[in-house]
Motif scaffolding. Structure first.
Motif, PDB file in Angstrom:
ATOM      1  N   THR A 123      77.473  11.425  62.431  1.00  0.00           N
ATOM      2  CA  THR A 123      77.000  12.607  63.146  1.00  0.00           C
ATOM      3  C   THR A 123      78.086  13.691  63.124  1.00  0.00           C
ATOM      4  O   THR A 123      77.808  14.883  62.986  1.00  0.00           O
ATOM      5  N   SER A 124      79.330  13.246  63.249  1.00  0.00           N
ATOM      6  CA  SER A 124      80.434  14.210  63.308  1.00  0.00           C
ATOM      7  C   SER A 124      80.577  14.974  61.997  1.00  0.00           C
ATOM      8  O   SER A 124      81.055  16.105  61.971  1.00  0.00           O
ATOM      9  N   GLU A 125      80.133  14.358  60.880  1.00  0.00           N
ATOM     10  CA  GLU A 125      80.203  15.058  59.591  1.00  0.00           C
ATOM     11  C   GLU A 125      78.974  15.938  59.374  1.00  0.00           C
ATOM     12  O   GLU A 125      79.070  17.029  58.824  1.00  0.00           O
ATOM     13  N   ALA A 126      77.827  15.426  59.839  1.00  0.00           N
ATOM     14  CA  ALA A 126      76.596  16.196  59.666  1.00  0.00           C
ATOM     15  C   ALA A 126      76.584  17.429  60.557  1.00  0.00           C
ATOM     16  O   ALA A 126      75.943  18.419  60.243  1.00  0.00           O
ATOM     17  N   TYR A 127      77.254  17.345  61.663  1.00  0.00           N
ATOM     18  CA  TYR A 127      77.318  18.477  62.596  1.00  0.00           C
ATOM     19  C   TYR A 127      78.777  18.849  62.855  1.00  0.00           C
ATOM     20  O   TYR A 127      79.323  18.522  63.903  1.00  0.00           O
TER      21      TYR A 127
ATOM     22  N   PHE B 136      81.317  10.308  68.771  1.00  0.00           N
ATOM     23  CA  PHE B 136      82.670  10.002  68.295  1.00  0.00           C
ATOM     24  C   PHE B 136      82.998   8.551  68.649  1.00  0.00           C
ATOM     25  O   PHE B 136      82.288   7.666  68.220  1.00  0.00           O
ATOM     26  N   ASP B 137      84.046   8.357  69.457  1.00  0.00           N
ATOM     27  CA  ASP B 137      84.481   6.987  69.718  1.00  0.00           C
ATOM     28  C   ASP B 137      84.102   6.514  71.117  1.00  0.00           C
ATOM     29  O   ASP B 137      84.801   5.718  71.710  1.00  0.00           O
ATOM     30  N   GLU B 138      82.994   7.032  71.673  1.00  0.00           N
ATOM     31  CA  GLU B 138      82.584   6.585  72.990  1.00  0.00           C
ATOM     32  C   GLU B 138      82.324   5.065  72.988  1.00  0.00           C
ATOM     33  O   GLU B 138      81.865   4.509  71.993  1.00  0.00           O
ATOM     34  N   ILE B 139      82.596   4.464  74.132  1.00  0.00           N
ATOM     35  CA  ILE B 139      82.332   3.030  74.267  1.00  0.00           C
ATOM     36  C   ILE B 139      80.836   2.829  74.508  1.00  0.00           C
ATOM     37  O   ILE B 139      80.249   3.498  75.346  1.00  0.00           O
ATOM     38  N   VAL B 140      80.252   1.922  73.769  1.00  0.00           N
ATOM     39  CA  VAL B 140      78.824   1.649  73.961  1.00  0.00           C
ATOM     40  C   VAL B 140      78.661   0.597  75.058  1.00  0.00           C
ATOM     41  O   VAL B 140      79.256  -0.480  74.988  1.00  0.00           O
TER      42      VAL B 140
END
Lengths: 257, 556
Positions: free
Chosen positions: B67-71, B171-175
């Motif tokens: 997602t970070s690359e697409a947006y 990004f690196d959020e904890i799931v």
């Protein structure tokens, strides 16, 4: 050749997508307020009869027949919506023991109907999914002394010569005989159509004869008594293990390792 | 496929075999089953692992873009702490069991984490290195408190079947996945109130209720995977809304954990409770931005034993509206669903699966009507007179009525199977819109014209767009505008947005009727909500989640 006069016996059974439950007294399967529909093998029979007509074979008449409670009328209407020309309903009183039909009783009854309707082809399901007896077609052929082809997966008619393909272990078998005859249907024969709204409307106006067993002079009563009906034992639940070690120790415990 | 299963089903019954059904991914019990068990007839989201449904044709790429690359306009908020071994150790210690944590920091667990990082539409993919699966509300509370204290961003996740990228990290959020909280806590047969953990799968809850002659007031295609907590958090709409209303009305209480670890126990079992602000409503549809729902209490209606389904072909959208009017008028209380599908969706189902359609001949529109009631004879009588009426007055051109349970399922699969079939060519641009019912379908035509004019639609491989189709919950004035594509393409996006949103705004519609905002609709909320409304929402967000750790980069 003379035209085809097809008789298709149909049966109202518990819908095959519904899980049957045994009644409390363990004498039968619970039928009250359970969805019922046409025995799926019988749907195939009706469909095949209608397709014979659609293939421009000289089909004079397709008669759908059922014996059952008043509600069984619904499936005759379905049969007529699919393309049968008329329906015959022998109304049974379910509480009357002398009206409990077994395959032989049904076959005797059908023999009378065949004679009455001057049918020269009977297409029936190879079994009904409630009793699973799978006998009626064969008994009827015997009583009529007609040739029979069971579990048909393909039916071809040319003149009065009928070719039936049936699936057997590891292959197919092709049979040839002459009308009149009895055919029982199997799953791969065709794909039954939906009853379309215009045809459902038309079916309402098609003739439906109501009869009782008394109209047919014969003894049909049951010879068997159901002692007990039980459900299969429930499947034992699995066990969840936390991790690989847990699984290994469990397997060891069970003697699997 | 559908038919062979149908035969298989009857065969199975015929032989009274005790073997389990060959249903590939789900188990269904007793009545009211709409799933035909064939691969060709499922619907909406599946398990996240079941990716790449494309069979032949332009199959989707193996790897989903981050997602970070697409947006690229999205930037990681530097206020958030980066995950360290110390954090992981804390969680490991807290949750104990090894299976409760997927640790991608200290070892390579990318394969295990992947399903939690990406969505089923293959549109969004995050960089999370840690997945936590708490088993109790208490554990959720401790996790959130720790994250809040240490400024660790989190993403609450249920079945991960959302359509707007709300349940996967950016990004690196904890799931924080709630799948291990899956107990049904109580059910009261008199009141019909069910209390259950958030992680209970919708279908499991519904089957549980079916055995007790009740029904979950929500039903949707993803029922085999989605969790009821996630349904409530996203205020899912689905197929039964017409009959039973929205979750805002049916959810009586929730148990929710706030970012600071506070456990809010509001599992009310009261139908009436006029004592103060109804705070739970903020969490229903809050998409996990102000707290994590860990349990719900919900009012479940009596299950109707008599179900009928009819499927019509109609010659115009005007006729669909007339049919809907007549259905409301004549079927009134037994009408439980009125679904719209355009002819193009049905043709695409046929193209994608080879399945034979219930009606012969072409019709520009199809409708599916379901009735459910307590008395078969009563329902039949009503339905018969309705059907006669719509046929005689030529409101519908053709139609079929299901004669048995399997036909009911097959007819439903013509509606429920649409989303999956549309994904067949690669991707789908999905819009879930609330619009005035009279103009609803005009949008589909306008968008189609627009994309045609731009030369983007066609049968050749170089055309990105396969078709522009519309279907949806006519009864709720909810249109699903879908654009099945061979690939996600910036040029198509430019044509679609903001055009679609402006169109909806012009009609005072909603840009998201039931799918929510997530990451996909966040930038466009202004088309449906005023500045004042957005300001109030932001105040609430800041009030409950002052550090902004809950599901960041999304919603508002």
């Amino acid at each position: 050749m003379s035209g085809l006069r097809i008789l298709v016996p149909v049966k109202r059974v518990i819908d095959y997508a519904v899980k049957p439950r045994v009644n409390r007294a363990q004498t039968a399967v619970e039928t009250a307020s359970v969805k019922h529909s046409m025995n799926p093998f019988d749907e195939l029979s009706i469909e095949e009869a209608v397709r014979l007509r659609e293939r421009k074979l000289p089909v004079e008449e397709i008669v759908a027949f059922t014996a059952g409670p008043p509600k069984a009328q619904d499936i005759l209407r379905t049969a007529m919506a699919m393309g049968a020309d008329k329906g015959i309903h022998v109304q049974l009183d379910e509480k009357d023991a002398s009206q409990q039909l077994e395959p032989l009783g049904v076959a005797k009854l059908l023999k009378k109907v065949v004679q009455e309707q001057k049918s020269n082809l009977v297409i029936l399901g190879k079994q009904s999914i409630d009793d699973d007896a799978g006998q009626t077609g064969q008994m009827l052929a015997g009583l009529l002394d007609w040739p029979q082809a069971t579990q048909a997966s393909k039916v071809d008619i040319e003149g009065d010569v009928v070719t039936v393909t049936r699936e057997v272990d590891g292959g197919v078998e092709t049979l040839k005989t002459k009308l009149p005859m009895v055919i029982t249907t199997d799953l791969r024969l065709n794909e039954p159509r939906y009853a379309s709204l215009p045809n459902i409307m038309k079916a309402k106006k098609k003739p439906l004869e109501k009869k009782t067993l008394r109209d047919y002079e014969e003894k049909f009563g049951a010879r068997l008594k159901t002692i007990k009906v039980t459900e299969p034992p429930p499947r034992k639940g699995g066990v969840k293990v936390e991790d690989v070690d847990g699984m290994i120790s469990k397997l060891k415990e069970l003697g699997a390792l | 496929m559908a038919t062979s299963f149908r035969f298989a089903a009857s065969l199975r019954r015929a032989s009274q075999s005790p073997r389990p059904a060959p249903c590939l991914s789900r188990f269904r019990s007793t009545v009211q089953v709409r799933w035909t068990g064939s691969t060709s007839a499922t619907s909406e989201p599946h398990q996240p692992v079941e990716k790449g449904i494309g069979k032949g044709g332009a199959a989707p790429a193996k790897v989903i873009k981050f997602t970070s690359e697409a947006y690229p306009e999205l930037q990681r908020n530097s206020r958030f702490a980066k995950l360290t071994q110390e954090h992981v150790d804390y969680f490991q210690n807290l949750l104990g069991a090894e299976s409760a944590i997927i640790d991608g920091l200290s070892k390579d667990a990318s394969e295990d984490i992947e399903p939690f990082n990406s969505d089923w539409m293959r549109k969004y993919r995050g960089h999370a290195q840690l997945v936590l699966k708490p088993q109790s509300t208490d554990e959720v509370s401790k996790i959130l408190k720790y994250c809040n204290d240490n400024l660790l961003a989190v993403v609450p996740q249920g079945g991960n079947t959302g359509l707007v990228g709300g349940s996967v990290p950016v990004f690196d959020e904890i799931v924080i996945n709630l799948q291990k909280m899956n107990n049904i806590r109580s059910f009261d047969e008199v009141s019909g109130i069910l209390v259950a953990d958030a992680g209970v799968i919708l279908e499991v809850a519904d089957n549980f209720l079916a055995e007790r002659r009740h029904i979950f007031p929500l039903d949707l295609g993803a029922k085999g995977s989605c969790q009821i907590g996630g349904n409530v958090a996203t205020n899912a709409g689905g197929l039964r809304l017409l009959r039973y209303g929205s979750l805002h009305g049916n959810v009586l209480g929730i148990e929710v954990v706030l970012p600071d670890g506070t456990i809010v126990d509001d599992l009310s079992k009261l139908r009436k409770n006029n004592t103060g602000y109804d705070i739970k409503q903020l969490f229903i549809g809050g998409e996990g931005t102000i707290g994590i729902i860990t349990g719900i209490s919900i009012l479940c209606p009596q299950r109707s034993p008599a179900i009928n389904v009819a499927y019509f072909g109609l010659e115009s959208y005007e006729k669909c509206q007339e049919a809907f009017k007549e259905a409301k008028n004549q079927l009134s209380e037994i009408l439980s669903a009125f679904e719209l599908m355009d002819g193009r969706t049905q043709k695409l189902i046929n193209r994608a699966t080879g399945k034979k359609l219930p009606l012969e001949g072409e019709h520009p529109f199809f409708c599916l009507i379901e009735t459910s009631g307590s008395n078969t004879d009563h329902d039949n009588e009503k339905l018969q007179s309705f059907l006669e009426h719509v046929m005689e007055t030529s409101i519908v051109s053709d139609g079929v009525l299901a004669q048995d349970q399997t036909q009911i399922q097959e007819l439903w699969s013509c509606r429920e199977g649409i989303p999956e079939c549309l994904g067949h060519w690669g991707g789908v641009y999905k819009y879930d819109l609330s619009l005035p019912i009279s103009d609803m379908y005009d949008l589909v035509n306008d968008v189609r014209d627009r994309l045609m004019k731009a030369g983007l639609v066609g049968d050749e491989d170089f055309h990105p767009v396969v078709d522009v189709v519309g279907y949806g919950h006519m009864g709720d004035a909810n249109l699903h505008l879908n654009v099945p594509t061979r690939r996600y393409d910036k040029e198509v996006e430019k044509q679609l947005e903001p055009f679609v949103y402006e169109w909806v705004q012009m009609k005072n519609g909603s840009i998201s009727a039931e799918h929510g905002l997530g990451i996909a609709k966040k930038p466009f909320i202004g088309y449906s909500r005023s500045d004042t409304m957005i300001r109030l929402m932001k105040q609430i967000k800041d009030l409950y989640d002052p550090n902004g750790i809950m599901n960041p980069y999304k919603y508002i």
